[in-house]
Design a protein around this motif. Structure first.
Motif, short mmCIF file in Angstrom:
data_model
loop_
_atom_site.label_atom_id
_atom_site.label_comp_id
_atom_site.label_asym_id
_atom_site.label_seq_id
_atom_site.Cartn_x
_atom_site.Cartn_y
_atom_site.Cartn_z
N ILE A 152 22.61 -4.04 -34.25
CA ILE A 152 23.85 -4.35 -33.39
C ILE A 152 24.32 -2.37 -32.17
O ILE A 152 25.08 -2.57 -31.28
CB ILE A 152 24.74 -5.09 -33.52
CG1 ILE A 152 23.82 -6.71 -33.75
CG2 ILE A 152 25.77 -5.28 -32.33
CD1 ILE A 152 25.11 -7.82 -34.47
N PHE A 153 24.70 -1.69 -33.63
CA PHE A 153 25.34 -1.20 -33.27
C PHE A 153 24.45 -0.23 -32.36
O PHE A 153 25.32 1.01 -31.40
CB PHE A 153 26.15 0.37 -34.41
CG PHE A 153 26.82 -0.73 -35.34
CD1 PHE A 153 28.20 -1.68 -34.04
CD2 PHE A 153 27.53 -0.57 -36.37
CE1 PHE A 153 28.61 -2.45 -34.78
CE2 PHE A 153 28.60 -1.46 -37.07
CZ PHE A 153 29.07 -2.14 -36.18
N LYS A 154 23.01 0.27 -32.95
CA LYS A 154 22.28 1.05 -32.23
C LYS A 154 22.45 0.52 -30.67
O LYS A 154 22.14 1.08 -29.85
CB LYS A 154 20.90 0.45 -32.94
CG LYS A 154 20.45 2.48 -32.63
CD LYS A 154 18.66 1.51 -33.05
CE LYS A 154 17.99 2.91 -32.92
NZ LYS A 154 16.38 3.22 -33.30
N GLU A 155 21.84 -0.88 -30.71
CA GLU A 155 21.50 -1.38 -29.74
C GLU A 155 23.45 -1.39 -28.32
O GLU A 155 23.03 -0.99 -27.14
CB GLU A 155 21.67 -2.68 -29.32
CG GLU A 155 20.76 -3.43 -28.43
CD GLU A 155 19.60 -4.58 -28.82
OE1 GLU A 155 19.48 -4.23 -29.50
OE2 GLU A 155 19.61 -5.04 -27.84
N ALA A 156 24.77 -1.06 -29.35
CA ALA A 156 25.29 -1.16 -28.50
C ALA A 156 25.44 0.55 -27.92
O ALA A 156 26.50 0.48 -26.86
CB ALA A 156 26.76 -1.22 -29.44
N ARG A 157 25.35 1.07 -29.03
CA ARG A 157 25.09 3.11 -28.41
C ARG A 157 24.96 3.00 -27.63
O ARG A 157 24.93 4.09 -26.09
CB ARG A 157 25.36 3.42 -29.45
CG ARG A 157 26.05 3.92 -30.51
CD ARG A 157 26.04 5.01 -31.57
NE ARG A 157 26.99 5.10 -32.22
CZ ARG A 157 27.31 4.52 -33.52
NH1 ARG A 157 25.77 3.94 -33.88
NH2 ARG A 157 28.40 4.85 -34.29
N ALA A 158 23.24 2.55 -27.15
CA ALA A 158 21.89 2.84 -26.29
C ALA A 158 22.55 1.52 -24.71
O ALA A 158 22.50 2.23 -23.62
CB ALA A 158 21.11 2.17 -26.46
N THR A 159 23.83 1.28 -24.72
CA THR A 159 23.84 -0.17 -23.64
C THR A 159 25.22 0.53 -22.82
O THR A 159 25.35 0.71 -22.26
CB THR A 159 24.45 -1.42 -23.89
OG1 THR A 159 23.20 -2.17 -25.11
CG2 THR A 159 24.47 -2.29 -22.68
N VAL A 160 26.15 0.67 -24.20
CA VAL A 160 27.41 1.61 -23.52
C VAL A 160 28.49 0.53 -23.04
O VAL A 160 29.38 0.54 -23.30
CB VAL A 160 27.13 2.61 -23.01
CG1 VAL A 160 28.79 3.14 -22.07
CG2 VAL A 160 26.53 4.00 -23.71
N SER A 161 27.58 0.36 -22.42
CA SER A 161 28.72 -1.22 -21.46
C SER A 161 28.14 -2.16 -20.80
O SER A 161 27.05 -2.05 -20.01
CB SER A 161 29.78 -0.32 -20.07
OG SER A 161 30.22 -1.19 -19.21
N GLY A 162 28.26 -3.26 -21.32
CA GLY A 162 27.43 -4.64 -20.83
C GLY A 162 27.19 -5.34 -21.81
O GLY A 162 27.57 -5.04 -22.94
N SER A 163 26.00 -6.26 -21.93
CA SER A 163 25.77 -7.31 -22.34
C SER A 163 24.13 -6.74 -23.29
O SER A 163 23.53 -6.26 -22.25
CB SER A 163 26.27 -8.07 -22.23
OG SER A 163 24.35 -8.86 -20.73
N PHE A 164 24.27 -7.22 -24.77
CA PHE A 164 23.15 -7.45 -24.61
C PHE A 164 22.03 -8.41 -26.33
O PHE A 164 23.35 -8.96 -26.46
CB PHE A 164 22.41 -5.50 -25.22
CG PHE A 164 24.07 -6.03 -26.57
CD1 PHE A 164 23.22 -6.77 -28.45
CD2 PHE A 164 25.26 -5.21 -26.63
CE1 PHE A 164 24.76 -6.26 -28.82
CE2 PHE A 164 26.11 -4.91 -27.73
CZ PHE A 164 25.84 -5.60 -28.58
N ASN A 165 20.95 -8.58 -25.85
CA ASN A 165 20.48 -9.39 -27.21
C ASN A 165 19.19 -8.85 -27.67
O ASN A 165 18.27 -8.21 -27.50
CB ASN A 165 20.99 -10.53 -26.35
CG ASN A 165 19.38 -11.40 -25.41
OD1 ASN A 165 18.85 -11.14 -25.69
ND2 ASN A 165 20.31 -10.89 -24.09
#
Ligand SMILES: [Zn+2]
Length: 274
Positions: A152-165
């Protein structure tokens, strides 16, 4: 009064005694109370800096987790220094179970699983029906939960702002719960949101976990027990010996969690790395 000396300070003091090299006040201060948990490695920047230390220049290290080179000043004749570094992000991560863990009345022992192999007709069982769900969740916290958090942290760092799944899947051993839970699969999915403030990422995520295992191997269990004198174990052995045909069956269950975390956007400056 107890004087605590770090190797760095002791070495500097010896140099002072032998050669009159002035003591670096910051070393003394560092010895008495390290003002920060982390430091920035600083070299003198000239051509005499050894390459392994030049590679550390400007990087952040934790006092309780030295790089392979050791801390600045520890190596022979090293003139590098540690600049106190205060992480600007106060990091935290918390994941807690949000589904209801409703356990069966009686916790199954290993021989109950064996009996079910012979007499259950291949019917799947739920961990919660046999009193094992809470234990499996507890055993999941260290490895399964942390693994999902890293993803999740890896994906959050790639996303920075917004949603991801995304989805996840891995196999784990749950021998600490019961040796009947050998290689089990935990897969699932998460829906997260992330926002940024300065260098901090604020993350929330809902995570759904599905546990599955196939019970296939009662003989292995019997060998592990090895000559048990437990009358119930002997009884189970006799049942096996009666050559009742067994059937594989699924051991399943699921649960959900919620994660809230604050992490540094830069993995290298974070206690939460990928
Ligand atoms: Zn150095």
């Amino acid at each position: 009064m107890q004087i605590i000396e770090t190797p760095v300070y002791r070495k500097a003091f010896i140099q002072y005694l032998r050669r009159g090299t002035p003591l670096d006040i910051s070393l003394k201060a560092m010895t008495e109370e390290r003002p920060t948990t982390h430091y920035i490695w600083r070299t003198t920047g000239d051509d005499k800096v050894r390459s392994s230390h030049a590679a550390n220049n400007g990087k952040i290290f934790a006092w309780n987790n030295p790089p392979e080179t050791g801390h600045p000043g520890e190596d022979y004749n090293c003139r590098c220094t540690a600049e106190p570094y205060k992480p600007e992000v106060s990091e935290s991560s918390l994941q807690w179970v949000t589904s209801i863990v409703d356990e069966g009345l009686r916790r199954w022992a290993w021989y109950d699983f064996v009996l079910h192999y012979y007499f259950g007709g291949g019917r799947a069982i739920q961990l919660s029906d046999v009193g094992h769900l809470q234990d499996v969740i507890d055993a999941s916290r260290e490895h399964v939960f942390k693994g999902v958090e890293r993803q999740i942290f890896k994906e959050a760092r790639a996303t920075v702002s917004g949603s991801f799944n995304d989805t996840f899947e891995n196999t784990y051993r749950f021998y600490s719960v019961s040796f009947i839970h050998g290689r089990s699969t935990v897969e699932g999915r998460y829906n997260g949101t992330v926002s940024r403030s300065g260098n901090a990422l604020y993350i929330t995520a809902e995570v759904a976990y599905n546990f599955s295992d196939v019970f296939t191997d009662p003989l292995d269990i019997r060998e592990r027990e090895g000559g048990s004198s437990d009358p119930e174990a002997i009884q189970a052995d006799e049942l096996i010996d009666s050559e009742v045909g067994g059937q594989y069956y699924d051991v399943l269950d699921s649960w959900t969690t919620r994660l809230t975390a604050t992490i540094h956007i830069d993995s290298d400056k974070s206690g939460y790395r990928e």
